[in-house]
Design an enzyme around this catalytic site. Sequence first.
Site, short mmCIF file in Angstrom:
data_model
loop_
_atom_site.label_atom_id
_atom_site.label_comp_id
_atom_site.label_asym_id
_atom_site.label_seq_id
_atom_site.Cartn_x
_atom_site.Cartn_y
_atom_site.Cartn_z
N ASP A 1 -4.61 3.89 -1.94
CA ASP A 1 -5.70 4.24 -1.03
C ASP A 1 -6.16 5.68 -1.24
O ASP A 1 -5.46 6.62 -0.89
CB ASP A 1 -5.24 4.07 0.42
N HIS B 1 -1.13 -1.08 -4.35
CA HIS B 1 -2.41 -0.76 -3.73
C HIS B 1 -2.44 0.74 -3.43
O HIS B 1 -1.55 1.27 -2.78
CB HIS B 1 -2.57 -1.57 -2.44
N ASP C 1 -7.07 -6.44 3.56
CA ASP C 1 -6.37 -5.16 3.70
C ASP C 1 -6.43 -4.67 5.14
O ASP C 1 -7.51 -4.45 5.69
CB ASP C 1 -7.07 -4.14 2.76
N SER D 1 0.84 -1.20 0.00
CA SER D 1 0.00 0.00 0.00
C SER D 1 0.87 1.25 0.00
O SER D 1 1.67 1.47 0.90
CB SER D 1 -0.90 0.02 1.24
N MET E 1 -11.90 -5.88 4.70
CA MET E 1 -11.07 -4.98 5.52
C MET E 1 -10.79 -5.65 6.86
O MET E 1 -11.71 -6.05 7.57
CB MET E 1 -11.80 -3.65 5.77
N MET F 1 -11.94 4.99 -0.73
CA MET F 1 -12.66 5.21 0.52
C MET F 1 -13.26 6.61 0.45
O MET F 1 -12.79 7.55 1.10
CB MET F 1 -11.69 5.06 1.71
N HIS G 1 -8.20 1.52 -4.24
CA HIS G 1 -9.16 1.30 -3.17
C HIS G 1 -9.75 2.65 -2.78
O HIS G 1 -9.09 3.46 -2.15
CB HIS G 1 -8.42 0.65 -1.98
N MET H 1 -8.62 8.45 -0.12
CA MET H 1 -9.48 8.80 1.03
C MET H 1 -9.95 10.24 0.90
O MET H 1 -9.18 11.12 0.50
CB MET H 1 -8.71 8.66 2.34
#
Length: 216
Positions: free
Chosen positions: A34, A32, A175, A7, A136, A67, A65, A36
């Site tokens: 993230d 990966h 994850d 990540s 998760m 979020m 991913h 957010m």
Amino acid sequence: MIKIAPSMLSADFSILRDELKSIEQAGADYLHIDIMDGHFVPNLTFGAPIVKAIRPHTTLPFDVHLMVTNPADYVEEYAKIGVEYFTFHQETVPHIHRLIQQIKANGMKAGVALNPGTPVATLEDVAADLDMILIMSVNPGFGGQTFIPRAVEKVKQAKILLETMGNHDAVIEVDGGINDITCIPIKDAGATLLVAGSAVFCAQDRANMIESIRNN
Ligand code: DX5
Ligand code: ZN
């Protein structure tokens, strides 16, 4: 064969290009990423412009991913950049089936992520269409948190669900809090793609850590 997706959240952002090369050489299978938004999760990271900027600097496929509260708004943008997996959270979207179709129509693979408090059964009616279920094993928002053991049971449930629905191709990704020890029960349960942020980026020897997560 277990695949490993370090990540980027745990990378040193001031030398991002070098960090990407480092994990590529250390044997990572995916990157990966993230995303957010500071609304769905209490943290803000980066968005599509950064993902676009790093795309030419690594050969690793992108595992994005999201979020964010409005993942559907970003499908076309990420498709244009060239990402393999576009994963959104079940908790953010009232029309899961529609969004999965939209992601696939844009040439990406569709993943749905489940928070620790969201049951696997909520994916029953879309399990046949999915390319990935992301379990998760921490509450999303931050790297470096402690693995929640209940995730092991949820991986088993996800595996049964996919098999029951005749979906033999979908990946089960896990994850949060994955290291060379917590990876063991998660792999036994049937996970096939493991995210590891702090475990890989903070390791003295990143190649050795990736190897250990893969083979322990
Ligand atoms: C958490 C993120 C994770 C995080 C994992 O919200 O989705 O991908 O970066 O970091 P570690 O492996 O350190 O728990
Ligand atoms: Zn993640």
